[in-house]
Design a protein around this motif. Structure first.
Motif, PDB file in Angstrom:
ATOM      1  N   TRP B 432      24.360 -49.153 -53.831  1.00 13.10           N
ATOM      2  CA  TRP B 432      23.860 -48.016 -54.806  1.00 13.10           C
ATOM      3  C   TRP B 432      23.328 -46.787 -54.074  1.00 13.10           C
ATOM      4  N   LEU B 433      22.416 -47.414 -52.835  1.00 12.23           N
ATOM      5  CA  LEU B 433      21.833 -46.509 -52.052  1.00 12.23           C
ATOM      6  C   LEU B 433      22.981 -45.374 -51.370  1.00 12.23           C
ATOM      7  N   ALA B 434      23.966 -46.169 -50.672  1.00  8.42           N
ATOM      8  CA  ALA B 434      24.963 -45.300 -49.979  1.00  8.42           C
ATOM      9  C   ALA B 434      25.832 -44.406 -51.143  1.00  8.42           C
ATOM     10  N   THR B 435      25.806 -44.947 -52.265  1.00 11.24           N
ATOM     11  CA  THR B 435      26.776 -44.285 -53.181  1.00 11.24           C
ATOM     12  C   THR B 435      25.891 -42.883 -53.479  1.00 11.24           C
ATOM     13  N   LEU B 436      24.782 -42.872 -53.582  1.00 10.71           N
ATOM     14  CA  LEU B 436      23.671 -42.061 -53.740  1.00 10.71           C
ATOM     15  C   LEU B 436      23.798 -40.883 -52.849  1.00 10.71           C
ATOM     16  N   GLY B 437      23.707 -41.637 -51.680  1.00  7.35           N
ATOM     17  CA  GLY B 437      23.749 -40.548 -50.501  1.00  7.35           C
ATOM     18  C   GLY B 437      24.895 -39.883 -50.495  1.00  7.35           C
ATOM     19  N   LEU B 438      26.063 -40.479 -50.746  1.00  7.88           N
ATOM     20  CA  LEU B 438      27.441 -39.998 -50.617  1.00  7.88           C
ATOM     21  C   LEU B 438      27.505 -38.621 -51.863  1.00  7.88           C
ATOM     22  N   VAL B 440      25.230 -37.007 -53.021  1.00 11.30           N
ATOM     23  CA  VAL B 440      24.200 -35.995 -52.695  1.00 11.30           C
ATOM     24  C   VAL B 440      25.159 -34.984 -51.806  1.00 11.30           C
ATOM     25  N   PHE B 441      25.759 -35.784 -50.760  1.00 11.19           N
ATOM     26  CA  PHE B 441      26.387 -35.037 -49.553  1.00 11.19           C
ATOM     27  C   PHE B 441      27.605 -34.198 -50.327  1.00 11.19           C
ATOM     28  N   LEU B 687      36.581 -32.321 -49.595  1.00 13.47           N
ATOM     29  CA  LEU B 687      36.024 -30.957 -50.112  1.00 13.47           C
ATOM     30  C   LEU B 687      34.652 -31.034 -49.458  1.00 13.47           C
ATOM     31  N   ALA B 688      33.905 -31.933 -49.667  1.00 15.06           N
ATOM     32  CA  ALA B 688      32.508 -31.712 -49.266  1.00 15.06           C
ATOM     33  C   ALA B 688      32.309 -31.479 -47.629  1.00 15.06           C
ATOM     34  N   VAL B 689      33.328 -32.249 -46.929  1.00 14.17           N
ATOM     35  CA  VAL B 689      33.309 -32.034 -45.569  1.00 14.17           C
ATOM     36  C   VAL B 689      33.781 -30.381 -45.262  1.00 14.17           C
ATOM     37  N   LEU B 690      34.584 -29.903 -45.925  1.00 18.63           N
ATOM     38  CA  LEU B 690      34.883 -28.419 -45.971  1.00 18.63           C
ATOM     39  C   LEU B 690      33.864 -27.643 -46.332  1.00 18.63           C
ATOM     40  N   GLY B 691      33.270 -27.762 -47.163  1.00 17.98           N
ATOM     41  CA  GLY B 691      31.977 -26.938 -47.550  1.00 17.98           C
ATOM     42  C   GLY B 691      31.090 -27.055 -46.321  1.00 17.98           C
ATOM     43  N   TRP B 692      30.698 -28.307 -45.750  1.00 15.61           N
ATOM     44  CA  TRP B 692      29.571 -28.461 -44.836  1.00 15.61           C
ATOM     45  C   TRP B 692      30.076 -27.559 -43.461  1.00 15.61           C
TER      46      TRP B 692
END
Lengths: 212, 801
Positions: B432-438, B440-441, B687-692
């Motif tokens: 769940w923690l990893a999911t939350l992190g992802l 947010v990312f 998509l997030a990687v593109l944004g970042w």
């Protein structure tokens, strides 16, 4: 991949409207006397003078004579004011010629009308003593006399020769007379007199003359 | 089971029939000639415009694309001419040149003006016409006097005798307008820039710049000719600009990429096969489906599209990494299958998984067909056929080629995959923690996303070519035209009339600085109607004003007969039109002939070329004007890219939903969600990687997302279907993902932004899918699927528990 915008419309066609016959490139002669005259003419002080222009055209039964006042300033360019037979003013710099008649004005720019401007540019170069510039287009020869000089310019290009066969410039310190002869046998002689050397930089009133 | 029924048909016989058919088609194509298309335009959608406009525009573009320009620059004109002379001599030996315009010895000015001269009484430039209309003949006469008294007028007796009112003088000056930078000197075309002199050699190529033969013959020969000049005149500046160089650079870069991707992928595949299976047979056998797939894809494209595009082959090279998957599954099953393993049983084990995999991949690729890009459609066909052929090769042929059990069963790779399988599990609370992190990312990344629909996505121009083109634009004062107005009419007269109506607006734009320049035929030939009305105008304002003319003659001292001659031109019935046909045949039209497109299906058409227009200023020109269309391919394509980017985004969403619903039929809504989550998370993270990373989103990213779905879903499906043999399946998935990552990773290195965008997205997407799939799918869980898997655990091979 491929440069699309270029591919879409590579306008490599270069319209050419002017023509010339082949002319061998003449070798430029750099004589010290010529350089001395060029240096004298190219001084920073503005030239102020009266002029009388006599245009003798074979087709016309009498010459067209005009008289007036001129100023040549390195920064602002040429102010050419005809007083007789009718008032008319020409302003010219490197980019354009402006003709003013009362409230009317017409503008010829180098960019828009290269042919019309090309001829005016030669006149501008003559008055500014730009012998280096003139040597691009003309074969320049110098005839030094006792206390005066005469420079003869002959166009290298047939295109220009079709209009102008030679220009003769006479002077002592300043230019006293310019004579232009064309292929049709017409001549235009401009006498400069009442020069006022040493009158200093342009006054505000004189500067105002360049406004249009 | 339907698969049983299917398997009965999938025999070596079927494969042989397929191969026979392929060979036959290939042989037929070979006889007809194999075509490889290199024109990038062929990949683009037909812009949604009138087909006649499109056809006429193409004709214009093609004629421009065949022009090529060589420029020799030096400090002095004579030096530039000397070097250009040598170049012109060398060009005589260069193949592929239809025409060279260099030395112009005839008196072209006279030749160009000659067709107008007999009609000089009726030809007016716009300024003179306006002057006569608004202020009458008197104003013109006054201007003439000023002109003649001016020290700068190039009017002499010869001019005045033929043209006493200087009407033709003005018209001729008007014709020369707008050619600021180029002039004829010393018998050659020259331009001056910052005190340096440039001589122009204007070439017309014998064939399309996309002809490989032309590229091969012309370019090296020109390079050699230029090198010769440089050896003789080390200080001259040489420019070599033309479409053919861009075309050749595109081909060279594509060829380089095909071999990089092809060889890179093959090496990766070979390496994996050798390391994991440590036997020669899997290696040799596995290369077969790759070869068959590629061949079948090539033949199918030739057959359906008539040619294969070079860019399809670039993409197609990445197919190696996907078509090997089926072999991996087969050999991984064999590796873990123990000594009782048989080929036909192996095929049975993997059949459902790889068939579903094939279907989803094919769906992924087929969805690319919805993009209106012929290039994408070709890619879709290429991949679909390639994958299907590879699949059939594995299923039909492998049991016969590699049907025996594997020699060594204690593969440590299977052990490792077992460890990995145990490691990649959902664990509380880390999951769940990893999911939350992802999340947010993902959210912050996606919110940063920008979009890009620029046409430059499709091009990668070598810097040296771009620099030369820019230098040329500086020297000539105007850049290259990339927009034009297409003007149509029922005949030449109407075309010219419609053009003339546009000219005041174009001049206004020029005045505002929104347009650098335009070239139009009608600037060089007034319509017959215009000629007639100008003739009437001059007749009314000048020829019919004897007192005005007498005063003029008197003021100048002009002989009466000169004026009489002038007046005679305006007697009743003296008007004779200078018509288009006559002008077209004369030298007067020579520099402008490329602007005339001639007959179309609707009538006739011409082009007004526009230079350096500010964006957005041109659209009103064509609005509501009959027969006028603005053709701006660059912005058309950008608009189209933008439109289809939005459509593709929708398509991605629809595809994911459709796949989900399809999966629901077999797995039910909960498990289906689990299956569809890894690829879904993959595209969101991509998509997030593109944004970042600050990359702008374009249509090719979105199209790649369809493919991520098609391939990424395979992993979850394989795991779900192969949960009985989790280790073998996971090993197969890891191997196939590695080759896919390699192939698309290599695509990401492409110089063409469109190709690299595609590669990057698939790279990120597959990586995420690969990591998430084992966590979410195929685990022995307490739910229905887990029960199913659990019941068959005992059959599994070594090391499985």
């Amino acid at each position: 991949m491929l440069r699309l915008s270029l591919m879409l419309c590579l306008a490599l066609w270069l319209p050419v409207a002017l023509a010339a016959n082949e002319v061998p490139a003449s070798v430029m002669v750099e004589s010290p006397e010529l350089a001395a005259i060029a240096a004298r003419l190219a001084r920073d002080e503005p030239v102020r003078s009266r002029f009388r222009q006599t245009k003798a055209m074979r087709l016309l039964s009498r010459p067209l004579v005009s008289e007036g006042e001129m100023i040549f300033d390195r920064a602002l360019g040429l102010y050419w004011h005809i007083e007789t037979p009718f008032a008319s003013t020409l302003l010219m710099n490197n980019e354009q010629v402006v003709q003013l008649n009362g409230s009317q004005k017409s503008v010829v720019t180098a960019a828009q009308q290269p042919v019309a401007f090309g001829f005016a540019k030669v006149f501008f170069q003559v008055l500014s003593g730009d012998l280096n510039g003139l040597q691009q287009e003309f074969s320049v020869s110098l005839a030094p006399m006792a206390d005066a000089w005469q420079i003869t310019l002959v166009p290298k290009e047939a295109q220009l020769r079709a209009v102008l066969s030679q220009i003769v410039i006479d002077g002592v310190d300043d230019i006293n007379q310019v004579t232009m002869t064309d292929q049709a046998g017409d001549t235009t002689t401009i006498d400069f007199f009442d020069q006022r050397p040493g009158a200093g930089a342009l006054t505000d009133q004189e500067r105002a003359l360049y406004a249009f | 089971m339907p698969s049983e029924w299917l398997l009965r048909w999938l025999t070596p016989k079927l494969w042989l029939v397929m191969m026979a058919l392929l060979s036959l088609l290939l042989a037929l194509q070979w006889l007809r000639g194999i075509e490889v298309e290199t024109d990038i335009l062929a990949l683009l959608p037909v812009t949604e415009q009138d087909p006649i406009v499109a056809e006429a525009s193409n004709r214009f573009n093609q004629s421009l694309a065949q022009r090529h320009l060589l420029v020799v620059g030096a400090e002095s004109l004579s030096q530039a001419v000397a070097a250009a002379d040598q170049l012109a001599d060398a060009l005589a030996e260069v193949p592929g040149i239809a025409e060279l315009e260099y030395r112009i010895n005839d008196d072209r000015q006279r030749a160009m003006l000659a067709p107008y001269l007999p009609y000089r009484g009726q030809l007016l430039d716009a300024d003179t016409r306006a002057l006569l209309q608004t202020q009458g003949g008197e104003a013109l006469v006054r201007q003439n006097l000023q002109l003649l008294y001016s020290p700068m007028a190039a009017v002499n007796s010869a001019v005045l005798a033929d043209d006493p009112l200087l009407l033709f003088y003005r018209f001729a000056l008007g014709l020369a307008q707008g050619q600021e930078k180029v002039s004829l000197r010393q018998g050659v075309i020259t331009a001056e820039h910052h005190g340096r002199h440039y001589v122009l050699l204007n070439l017309t190529l014998a064939d399309s710049p996309f002809s490989m033969t032309l590229q091969r013959e012309f370019l090296p020969a020109v390079a050699q000719a230029l090198a010769g000049v440089r050896a003789q005149f080390p200080e001259v500046e040489l420019l070599n600009v033309g479409m053919v160089r861009y075309a050749a650079a595109g081909v060279a870069s594509a060829q380089k990429e095909i071999s990089t991707i092809g060889i890179g992928s093959l090496l990766g595949v070979v390496l994996l096969l050798v390391v994991v299976f440590r036997a020669g047979k899997p290696l040799l056998v596995s290369l077969l489906p790759i070869g068959v797939g590629f061949l079948a894809a090539f033949v199918a494209c030739q057959w359906l599209f008539g040619s294969v595009h070079l860019l399809t082959l670039v993409f197609g090279a990445s197919l190696i990494g996907i078509s090997i998957d089926y072999s991996f599954h087969y050999f991984c099953d064999r590796l873990g299958g123990g000594s009782q393993w048989r080929g036909d049983l192996g095929v049975r084990n993997i059949f459902n998984g790889i068939l579903l995999g094939l279907i989803t991949s094919v769906l992924g690729y087929a969805s690319l067909c919805f993009a209106p890009f012929p290039g994408m459609q070709q890619l879709a066909l290429f991949s679909t056929v390639g994958l299907t052929a590879a699949f059939l090769t594995v299923v039909c042929l492998f049991p016969y080629l590699a049907g025996g059990a594997s020699g060594h069963h204690e593969s440590r790779w299977l052990l490792w995959s077992g460890l990995l399988s145990a490691g990649l599990r959902w664990r509380q609370p880390w999951g769940w923690l990893a999911t939350l992190g992802l999340v947010v990312f993902a959210v912050s990344g996606v919110s940063r996303l920008q979009v890009d629909d620029d046409i430059r996505l499709l091009q990668s121009v070598p810097a040296n070519l771009r620099a030369e083109e820019q230098r040329l634009a500086e020297i000539l004062g105007v850049g290259l035209s990339n927009q034009f107005l297409l003007v149509e009419g029922r005949d030449a007269e109407q075309v010219l009339a419609r053009e003339s109506a546009l000219i005041p607006q174009l001049q206004a734009l020029q005045g505002q600085g929104s347009l650098a320049r335009f070239d139009a035929l009608s600037a060089h030939l007034p319509t017959v109607a215009q000629q007639q009305s100008d003739w009437q105008l001059v007749k009314r304002e000048l020829a019919g004003q004897p007192q005005l003319l007498a005063n003029y003659a008197a003021a100048l001292g002009l002989a009466g007969e000169t004026i009489d001659h002038f007046q005679q031109r305006y007697q009743a019935g003296a008007f004779q039109p200078l018509n288009f046909e006559q002008w077209w045949q004369s030298d007067g039209s020579r520099p402008w002939r490329h602007l005339w497109l001639g007959k179309t299906e609707r009538g006739y058409a011409s082009v007004i070329a526009l230079y350096a227009a500010k964006p957005g200023t041109l659209a009103p020109l064509a609005d509501g004007q009959a027969g006028v269309s603005l053709v701006d391919k660059v912005s058309d394509i950008s608009t189209l890219l933008s439109k289809y980017r939005q459509r593709s985004a929708l398509l991605v969403m629809l595809s994911y939903t459709a796949i989900y619903l399809l999966l629901c039929l077999r797995y039910g809504p909960r498990l289906s969600l689990r299956i569809v989550t890894p690829p879904l998370a993959a595209v969101i993270l991509a998509l997030a990687v593109l944004g970042w990373t600050g990359h702008a989103l374009n249509i090719f990213h979105l199209l790649a997302m369809l493919l991520v779905l098609g391939i990424g879903i395979d992993y979850t499906l394989f795991l779900e279907e192969g949960s009985r043999h989790r280790q073998r399946t996971l090993l197969a998935i890891i191997l196939s993902a590695l080759t896919t990552l390699l192939s698309f990773g290599l695509l990401a290195l492409s110089e063409t932004p469109a190709v690299s965008a595609f590669g990057e997205t698939v790279l990120v997407g597959i990586l995420v899918s690969l990591l998430l799939a084992p966590i979410l799918c195929g685990q022995a869980r307490a739910d229905g699927a887990g029960q199913r898997a659990g019941s068959t655990l005992s059959k599994d091979g070594v090391g499985e528990s």
